[in-house]
Design an enzyme around this catalytic site. Structure first.
Site, PDB file in Angstrom:
ATOM      1  CG  LEU A  43      -1.833  -1.286   1.533  1.00 35.23           C
ATOM      2  CD1 LEU A  43      -2.699  -1.084   2.539  1.00 35.23           C
ATOM      3  CD2 LEU A  43      -2.712  -1.610   0.096  1.00 35.23           C
ATOM      4  CB  ALA A  44       2.718   3.074  -2.067  1.00 33.89           C
TER       5      ALA A  44
ATOM      6  NE  ARG B 241       1.984  13.026   9.054  1.00 38.13           N
ATOM      7  CZ  ARG B 241       1.717  11.819   9.807  1.00 38.13           C
ATOM      8  NH1 ARG B 241       2.405  12.022  10.993  1.00 38.13           N
ATOM      9  NH2 ARG B 241       1.255  10.779   9.559  1.00 38.13           N
TER      10      ARG B 241
ATOM     11  CD  GLN C  15      -6.878   3.850  -1.617  1.00 33.38           C
ATOM     12  OE1 GLN C  15      -5.901   3.862  -1.572  1.00 33.38           O
ATOM     13  NE2 GLN C  15      -7.858   3.461  -0.815  1.00 33.38           N
TER      14      GLN C  15
ATOM     15  CB  THR D  16      -5.715  -0.150   5.423  1.00 35.29           C
ATOM     16  OG1 THR D  16      -6.723  -0.186   6.585  1.00 35.29           O
ATOM     17  CG2 THR D  16      -4.470   0.891   5.914  1.00 35.29           C
TER      18      THR D  16
ATOM     19  CB  ALA E 193      51.486  16.052  -7.697  1.00 32.56           C
TER      20      ALA E 193
ATOM     21  CG  ASN F 288      36.835  14.725 -19.434  1.00 37.03           C
ATOM     22  OD1 ASN F 288      37.176  15.673 -18.667  1.00 37.03           O
ATOM     23  ND2 ASN F 288      35.823  13.979 -18.703  1.00 37.03           N
ATOM     24  CE1 TYR F 289      30.927  18.294 -22.156  1.00 38.02           C
ATOM     25  CE2 TYR F 289      31.333  19.874 -20.501  1.00 38.02           C
ATOM     26  CZ  TYR F 289      30.604  19.185 -21.360  1.00 38.02           C
ATOM     27  OH  TYR F 289      29.278  19.719 -21.347  1.00 38.02           O
TER      28      TYR F 289
ATOM     29  CB  SER G 184      56.982  18.436 -14.564  1.00 39.57           C
ATOM     30  OG  SER G 184      57.495  17.471 -13.927  1.00 39.57           O
TER      31      SER G 184
HETATM   32  C1  UD1 Z   1      -2.586   1.599  10.487  1.00 39.65           C
HETATM   33  C2  UD1 Z   1      -3.564   0.474  10.918  1.00 39.65           C
HETATM   34  C3  UD1 Z   1      -3.137   0.426  12.517  1.00 39.65           C
HETATM   35  C4  UD1 Z   1      -1.708   0.149  12.828  1.00 39.65           C
HETATM   36  C5  UD1 Z   1      -0.679   1.375  11.859  1.00 39.65           C
HETATM   37  C6  UD1 Z   1       0.676   0.816  12.011  1.00 39.65           C
HETATM   38  C7  UD1 Z   1      -5.548   0.295   9.805  1.00 39.65           C
HETATM   39  C8  UD1 Z   1      -6.797   0.673   9.653  1.00 39.65           C
HETATM   40  N1  UD1 Z   1      -5.003   0.467  10.837  1.00 39.65           N
HETATM   41  O1  UD1 Z   1      -2.962   2.818  10.836  1.00 39.65           O
HETATM   42  O2  UD1 Z   1      -3.871  -0.559  13.078  1.00 39.65           O
HETATM   43  O3  UD1 Z   1      -1.249   0.180  14.144  1.00 39.65           O
HETATM   44  O4  UD1 Z   1      -1.250   1.110  10.699  1.00 39.65           O
HETATM   45  O5  UD1 Z   1       1.516   1.908  11.293  1.00 39.65           O
HETATM   46  O6  UD1 Z   1      -4.941  -0.554   8.784  1.00 39.65           O
HETATM   47  N2  UD1 Z   1      -3.043   3.606   2.763  1.00 39.65           N
HETATM   48  C9  UD1 Z   1      -3.505   3.679   1.399  1.00 39.65           C
HETATM   49  N3  UD1 Z   1      -4.938   3.778   1.122  1.00 39.65           N
HETATM   50  C10 UD1 Z   1      -5.717   4.362   2.112  1.00 39.65           C
HETATM   51  C11 UD1 Z   1      -5.249   4.513   3.458  1.00 39.65           C
HETATM   52  C12 UD1 Z   1      -3.867   3.915   3.737  1.00 39.65           C
HETATM   53  O7  UD1 Z   1      -3.006   3.275   0.589  1.00 39.65           O
HETATM   54  O8  UD1 Z   1      -6.902   4.817   1.730  1.00 39.65           O
HETATM   55  C13 UD1 Z   1      -1.728   3.305   2.933  1.00 39.65           C
HETATM   56  C14 UD1 Z   1      -1.045   4.442   3.531  1.00 39.65           C
HETATM   57  O9  UD1 Z   1      -0.374   5.097   2.334  1.00 39.65           O
HETATM   58  C15 UD1 Z   1       0.069   3.674   4.314  1.00 39.65           C
HETATM   59  C16 UD1 Z   1      -0.834   2.644   5.007  1.00 39.65           C
HETATM   60  O10 UD1 Z   1      -1.883   2.341   4.086  1.00 39.65           O
HETATM   61  O11 UD1 Z   1       1.199   3.162   3.521  1.00 39.65           O
HETATM   62  C17 UD1 Z   1      -1.481   2.746   6.419  1.00 39.65           C
HETATM   63  O12 UD1 Z   1      -2.093   3.836   6.282  1.00 39.65           O
HETATM   64  P1  UD1 Z   1      -2.045   4.912   7.618  1.00 39.65           P
HETATM   65  O13 UD1 Z   1      -3.013   6.126   7.401  1.00 39.65           O
HETATM   66  O14 UD1 Z   1      -0.742   5.133   7.822  1.00 39.65           O
HETATM   67  O15 UD1 Z   1      -2.829   3.975   8.669  1.00 39.65           O
HETATM   68  P2  UD1 Z   1      -2.765   4.052  10.153  1.00 39.65           P
HETATM   69  O16 UD1 Z   1      -3.543   5.194  10.731  1.00 39.65           O
HETATM   70  O17 UD1 Z   1      -1.253   4.492  10.697  1.00 39.65           O
END
Ligand code: UD1
Ligand code: MG
Length: 452
Positions: A11-12, A18, A78, A84, A366, A372-373, A409
Site C-alpha cells: 500500500l502506497a 508530512r 486507489q 486500508t 601530482a 576530457n570535455y 612536468s
Molecule cells: C494503520 C493500522 C493500525 C496500525 C498502523 C501501523 C489500519 C486501519 N490501521 O494505521 O492498526 O497500528 O497502521 O502503522 O489499517 N493507505 C492507502 N490507502 C488508504 C489508506 C492507507 O494506500 O486509503 C496506505 C498508507 O499510504 C500507508 C498505509 O496504508 O502506507 C497505512 O495507512 P495509515 O493511514 O498510515 O494507517 P494508520 O492510521 O497509521
C-alpha cells in the site's frame, strides 16, 4: 513453503504530506534505494513471486520510478483514499488470480525483515486464515491495539475507536498482515466503514474471520520491522537503523571498520573480507570492493569497482565507471570518473582522470588533469603501460600516451606520444645569470624614489 504461491500487496496511496516534498513519500531513499523498493526486496526475499503496488497521488511519477526497481510489480490506482481495506481491494484483480498467501505491507515501512514475512507465511501454511504482525511498545499512541481473549486474537481496535481500558494495551498492530488467499476477498468485501474515521479498515478482517470460526493469530516482531516513515526525522531514523545493521553485517563478514558509525553504505555495496575502511567514508550506489583493499578516510565512492589490495584515499572521489584493477592506487584529493586504472598503476595526488585508461604500472604525477570535455563532447585519454606523466600536466583528449612514454612536468599534451617517447609540451626554460640581483636593485631604488 516454496510450493505455496504468494502475492504481496504493497500500500502506497498515502499523500505523505508530512514529508513536505515534491517527491512521493515512498520514493524517498534509504541507503540510496526508494523505501518502497526495500519493501519489495523483503517481499521477494520472503518468496513472494508477484507484487501489486497500490498507488494514488503521483501515479505517473510512481509508474516511471518503479520501472527502475520493480519491473515485475503490477500497479493499481486507489482513486479515493477510503482506508486500508479499500486500498487492498484496489488490487482485486491481482488477488482474484488465486494465491495461497497474500501479504499486505505498507510502502512506508522499509525496515521489514524478510524473516518476519516468512514466519507469517509459515503460520498460514499451518492453517491460519489471518496473521497479524504485532509489536510491543511503551508508547502505543496512534496504533491499532491487538485485543486478545483467552490467548486468541479477536480484534484490532484503532486508537480512535478504543475505550479507555483498551487504550492501555501495549501490544499493537504493526500494519503487516498475511491472509490466506482463499479467504482474502470474501473477508475484505465484508469490511464496512462504521467507525470513528469513516474508513474501510483492513484491521476489521480479524473480527470478521474470527466470527466465521477461522483461525486468526498474532506474530510478534521487533518495532524496527514496522517503523513507519511519515517525516524526514523518521526517514533519518530509519536510515540510521539500516546503516547500523549493515555495518554490523560487514564487520561480521570480515571487513574492518575503524569507526563504524562514520561509514555509510548503499543498499548494494559489496565489500570483501580484509578490506579496511577508515573513518568518514561514503559509499554511494554501485560499489564493489574485493578483498584486502584499503579505503582511507574521507573518501566518497560511487559506481566504482575496486579490485583486491587497492589503496584509495584519503580524500579520494571515485565516480561512476571507476574501475581499479589489482593493487592500483588512487591517492589524496584525486577524482576518477569512467576510467580504468590498471594493475599497480598509481594516481597519487591532486589529479583528475576522466574518460581514460591508465595502463598497468603507469605513474601519474601530482596535479595531472585529463582534459576530457570541450563543453560539448567527452573525449578519451589512453595512457599506456608503464608510462610516466610528470606533475602538473594537462592531457588534452583525445590523446594517447604510448607504452613507456614520458611526459615532462608542466606539459600541455595535445598530440599523442609514441611508445617510449618523451614529450615536452611547455616553453623551454631561459636562465639569465646575475639578472635576479639586478632586478631586485632596480625595484628597490624605484621604491625609494617614490617615498623620498
Ligand atoms: C494503520 C493500522 C493500525 C496500525 C498502523 C501501523 C489500519 C486501519 N490501521 O494505521 O492498526 O497500528 O497502521 O502503522 O489499517 N493507505 C492507502 N490507502 C488508504 C489508506 C492507507 O494506500 O486509503 C496506505 C498508507 O499510504 C500507508 C498505509 O496504508 O502506507 C497505512 O495507512 P495509515 O493511514 O498510515 O494507517 P494508520 O492510521 O497509521
Ligand atoms: Mg501510519
Amino acid at each position: 513453503m516454496s510450493q505455496r504461491t504468494c502475492l504481496s500487496v504493497i500500500l502506497a496511496a498515502g499523500e505523505g504530506t508530512r514529508m513536505k516534498s515534491a517527491v512521493a513519500k515512498v520514493l524517498h531513499p534509504i541507503a540510496g534505494l526508494p523505501m518502497v523498493a526495500h519493501v519489495i526486496k523483503a517481499a521477494e526475499a520472503a518468496g513472494s513471486g508477484d507484487l501489486a503496488l497500490v498507488i494514488g497521488h503521483g501515479a505517473d511519477e510512481m509508474r516511471k520510478a518503479t520501472q527502475k526497481f520493480a519491473l515485475k510489480a503490477e500497479l493499481f490506482v486507489q482513486d479515493k483514499r477510503l482506508g486500508t481495506a479499500h486500498a487492498v481491494l484496489a488490487a482485486r484483480d491481482a488477488i482474484s488470480k488465486g494465491y495461497d498467501d497474500i501479504l499486505v505491507m505498507f510502502g512506508d515501512t522499509p525496515l521489514i525483515d524478510p524473516e518476519v514475512l516468512v514466519a507469517a507465511r509459515l503460520k498460514l501454511a499451518e492453517g491460519a486464515a489471518v496473521v497479524v504482525v504485532g509489536f510491543r511498545t511503551s508508547n502505543p499512541s496512534g496504533y491499532g491495539r491487538l485485543i486478545e481473549k483467552g490467548g486468541k486474537l479477536i480484534a484490532i481496535r484503532e486508537e480512535k475507536d478504543c475505550t479507555d481500558e483498551e487504550k492501555k494495551i501495549t501490544f499493537c498492530n504493526g500494519g503487516l498482515m498475511a491472509i490466506a488467499g482463499k479467504h482474502a476477498l470474501q473477508l475484505l468485501d465484508q469490511v464496512g466503514n462504521n467507525n470513528a474515521k469513516g474508513e474501510y479498515y483492513l484491521t476489521d478482517i480479524v473480527e470478521i474471520a474470527g466470527g466465521q470460526g477461522l483461525d486468526v493469530v498474532a506474530a510478534e516482531a521487533g518495532f524496527e520491522n514496522v517503523l513507519g516513515i511519515n517525516n524526514r526525522a523518521e526517514l533519518a531514523e530509519a536510515e540510521g537503523i539500516w546503516q547500523t545493521r549493515r555495518r554490523r553485517e560487514a564487520m561480521l563478514s570480515g571487513v574492518t571498520l575503524i569507526a563504524p558509525e562514520t561509514v555509510f553504505f548503499s543498499y548494494d555495496t559489496e565489500i570483501g573480507a580484509d578490506t579496511i575502511v577508515e573513518p568518514n567514508v561514503w559509499f554511494g550506489p554501485g560499489v564493489t570492493i574485493a578483498t584486502g583493499a584499503k579505503i582511507h578516510a574521507f573518501s566518497h565512492i560511487e559506481g566504482a569497482t575496486i579490485a583486491s589490495n587497492c589503496d584509495v584515499g584519503p580524500y579520494a572521489r571515485l565516480r561512476p565507471g571507476s574501475d581499479l584493477r589489482q593493487k592500483a592506487k588512487v591517492g589524496n584529493f584525486c577524482e576518477v570518473k569512467q576510467a580504468v586504472i590498471e594493475e599497480g598503476a598509481k594516481v597519487n595526488h591532486l589529479t583528475y582522470i576522466g574518460d581514460a585508461r591508465v595502463g598497468a604500472g603507469a605513474n601519474i604525477g601530482a596535479g595531472t588533469i585529463t582534459c576530457n570535455y570541450d563543453g560539448y563532447s567527452k573525449f578519451f585519454t589512453d595512457i599506456g603501460e608503464g608510462a610516466f606523466v610528470g606533475s602538473n600536466s594537462s592531457l588534452v583528449a583525445p590523446v594517447t600516451i604510448g607504452k613507456g612514454g614520458y611526459v615532462a612536468s608542466g606539459s600541455v599534451i595535445t598530440e599523442s606520444v609514441p611508445d617510449d617517447g618523451l614529450a615536452f609540451g611547455r616553453a623551454r626554460q631561459r636562465t639569465l645569470p646575475g639578472k635576479g640581483k639586478e632586478l631586485r636593485e632596480r625595484f628597490a631604488s624605484a621604491a625609494a624614489r617614490k617615498k623620498g
